[in-house]
Design an enzyme around this catalytic site. Structure first.
Site, PDB file in Angstrom:
ATOM      1  N   ASP A 175    -149.350   0.229  61.768  1.00 33.98           N
ATOM      2  CA  ASP A 175    -149.990   0.315  63.073  1.00 33.98           C
ATOM      3  C   ASP A 175    -149.029   0.709  64.182  1.00 33.98           C
ATOM      4  O   ASP A 175    -149.453   0.972  65.306  1.00 33.98           O
ATOM      5  CB  ASP A 175    -150.637  -1.025  63.435  1.00 33.98           C
ATOM      6  CG  ASP A 175    -149.593  -2.115  63.622  1.00 33.98           C
ATOM      7  OD1 ASP A 175    -148.871  -2.400  62.663  1.00 33.98           O
ATOM      8  OD2 ASP A 175    -149.488  -2.664  64.723  1.00 33.98           O
ATOM      9  N   HIS A 205    -141.429   3.249  60.602  1.00 34.84           N
ATOM     10  CA  HIS A 205    -140.563   2.693  61.655  1.00 34.84           C
ATOM     11  C   HIS A 205    -139.332   3.559  61.882  1.00 34.84           C
ATOM     12  O   HIS A 205    -138.291   3.071  62.326  1.00 34.84           O
ATOM     13  CB  HIS A 205    -140.126   1.260  61.314  1.00 34.84           C
ATOM     14  CG  HIS A 205    -141.232   0.260  61.412  1.00 34.84           C
ATOM     15  ND1 HIS A 205    -141.057  -1.073  61.128  1.00 34.84           N
ATOM     16  CD2 HIS A 205    -142.535   0.391  61.778  1.00 34.84           C
ATOM     17  CE1 HIS A 205    -142.192  -1.725  61.300  1.00 34.84           C
ATOM     18  NE2 HIS A 205    -143.103  -0.843  61.687  1.00 34.84           N
ATOM     19  N   TYR A 270    -138.591   1.954  67.080  1.00 34.39           N
ATOM     20  CA  TYR A 270    -137.833   1.159  66.110  1.00 34.39           C
ATOM     21  C   TYR A 270    -136.475   1.777  65.800  1.00 34.39           C
ATOM     22  O   TYR A 270    -135.594   1.114  65.249  1.00 34.39           O
ATOM     23  CB  TYR A 270    -138.622   1.005  64.806  1.00 34.39           C
ATOM     24  CG  TYR A 270    -139.483  -0.231  64.748  1.00 34.39           C
ATOM     25  CD1 TYR A 270    -139.048  -1.373  64.089  1.00 34.39           C
ATOM     26  CD2 TYR A 270    -140.725  -0.265  65.356  1.00 34.39           C
ATOM     27  CE1 TYR A 270    -139.834  -2.511  64.030  1.00 34.39           C
ATOM     28  CE2 TYR A 270    -141.527  -1.386  65.319  1.00 34.39           C
ATOM     29  CZ  TYR A 270    -141.075  -2.517  64.654  1.00 34.39           C
ATOM     30  OH  TYR A 270    -141.858  -3.640  64.611  1.00 34.39           O
TER      31      TYR A 270
END
Length: 447
Positions: A175, A205, A270
């Site tokens: 998500d 990520h 990230y």
């Protein structure tokens, strides 16, 4: 309301005791016109934890559509029999193990995060058997079911699925891009991320947006990147008071530094853990990490509200809300159920989609989704900087899968040594040896 002319589906939520479960239930109930349901099941091997949520979930369903059957169980045969979709978000070891994933690396001055760095690798080694077990239950009791798997750490889990269950009907998703795209829409002045057309490549990520277009096809990436160079993904005048906690504000602001390394693309936030690990450690409290924040905040809030609903016998006035990640799950299930050919970001085998990259790598790229699964879109060649970063990280993920398959201490040590978040093999060994003790009973015995 449900469309009487459409087929109704049965879903099981694996990891039914998760605090995200009520959000997913609310999203499913809000989208019955798109994805009609006849049965919703919760499945968890921790019946006590699931039992804290199940009575409230039952009330939510009954008040929205009493025709939907509700089941909460710890029996895999009951859970997986006659289901069309499994929504899998399991957390092996739950939050107490996440706390150790975060705090043990921080003791050695290394990133403490649930999916990035040594903590993410530890979590990956724990998660593989749990995900594979659920795939096997699904294939035994409902072989035509689709598993929409968003169990973390998604990259390592996806690599294990590719190796160990290559023919399974599992689609690995995350998500995180949804949250980023919501931020992009806000920055660019749009009401919804779905008004924009995106191109993206990378790993879970660990990726970059290469195009963001408006409904007329105008390229907005330069405008977005210009904003990010000044403000990151925050808005002018915002402060940490505008965020649920300071960590999300810090992350949005840090994008300013990430994008400066390549202003031709908009990065996944990230990447801060890999490109600026020293900054991340400096801003972390080794005694109170994200796991503690979740246990003291989200867990108490969600379980408390579910207890209130159960006691009141009604969900009227509930503070439970639909989460952004839940929307993606409904979109994917709808595309599979009704052959919508929607374009979505999925974690899939590369197989040449990124022309100059490992064909066996599990990459996160746009795919067209229909009733037969997904079809990846061609990305072409990617630049040297991104390719180098991605290849190092893919090798880390593959080594963790090797360590699981071979019960190999050496492979796990190599994975931690290779991680961009770890400064040396000496530090990697210290962290690994402590994680082995912490994960007794979860990891395979390494030798």
């Amino acid at each position: 309301m449900k469309d009487a002319g459409k087929k109704s589906f049965s879903v099981v939520i694996a990891g039914g005791g998760s605090t995200y479960t009520p959000e997913i239930i609310l999203m499913l109930l809000a989208n019955l016109d798109r994805l009609p349901l006849c049965c919703i099941k919760l499945y968890d091997n921790d019946g006590e934890r699931q039992g804290l949520l199940a009575p409230a979930v039952k009330i939510l369903i009954e008040e929205r559509d009493p025709s939907i059957e509700f089941v909460a169980t710890t029996d895999p045969e009951i859970a997986y029999t006659d289901v069309d979709f499994c929504l899998a978000h399991i957390r092996v070891g739950k939050l107490p193990m996440r706390e150790l994933d975060e705090k043990i690396p921080l003791k050695y001055g290394v990133v403490g995060q649930e999916t990035c760095g040594p903590g993410g690798l530890a979590y990956g080694l724990r998660s593989i058997p749990g995900v594979i077990e659920n795939i096997d239950y699904m294939e035994k009791y409902s072989p035509n079911c689709w598993m929409l798997n968003y169990s973390n750490p998604a990259a390592i889990v996806a690599e294990a699925c590719r190796r160990l269950r290559p023919n399974s009907r599992v689609i690995n998703i995350c998500d995180m891009p949804i949250g980023l795209e919501d931020s992009f829409a806000r920055i660019l002045g749009f009401q919804s991320r779905k008004q924009l057309d995106y191109r993206y490549f990378g790993l879970n990520h660990f990726g970059w947006y290469t195009s963001v277009k408006d409904p007329e096809g105008n390229e907005l990436l330069p405008k977005l990147v210009g904003h990010e160079l000044k403000y990151g993904n925050t808005m002018p005048g915002e402060s940490m008071d505008d965020y649920t906690d300071h960590t999300w504000y810090d992350t949005a602001l840090k994008v300013k530094d990430i994008v400066s390394l390549d202003p031709s693309m908009a990065p996944n936030s990230y990447l801060q853990y890999y490109l600026f690990p020293d900054d991340m450690v400096a801003h972390s409290d080794p005694h109170y990490t994200r796991a503690n924040m979740v246990m003291d905040g989200r867990e108490k809030r969600v379980f408390g509200e579910c207890a209130r609903i159960a006691e009141a016998g009604t969900a009227a006035g509930t503070t439970l809300k639909i989460g952004i990640h839940a929307e993606f799950i409904v979109d994917l299930a709808t595309a599979l159920a009704f052959n919508t050919h929607e374009r979505m970001l999925l974690i899939v085998p590369n197989n040449g989609a990124i022309e100059n990259f490992d064909p066996e790598a599990m990459v996160e790229i746009p795919c067209v989704v229909g009733k037969d699964g997904y079809e990846p879109l061609s990305i072409g060649k990617i630049p040297t900087f991104q390719k180098g970063l991605m290849y190092e990280q893919v090798c880390v993920e593959k080594l963790v899968a090797d360590a699981y398959e071979q019960h190999s201490y050496l492979k796990m040590l190599q994975a931690m040594t290779l991680s961009k978040t770890v400064p040396s093999a000496n530090v990697a060994k210290k962290i690994l040896d402590e994680l082995i003790v912490a994960n007794e009973g979860y990891w395979p015995e390494l030798h």
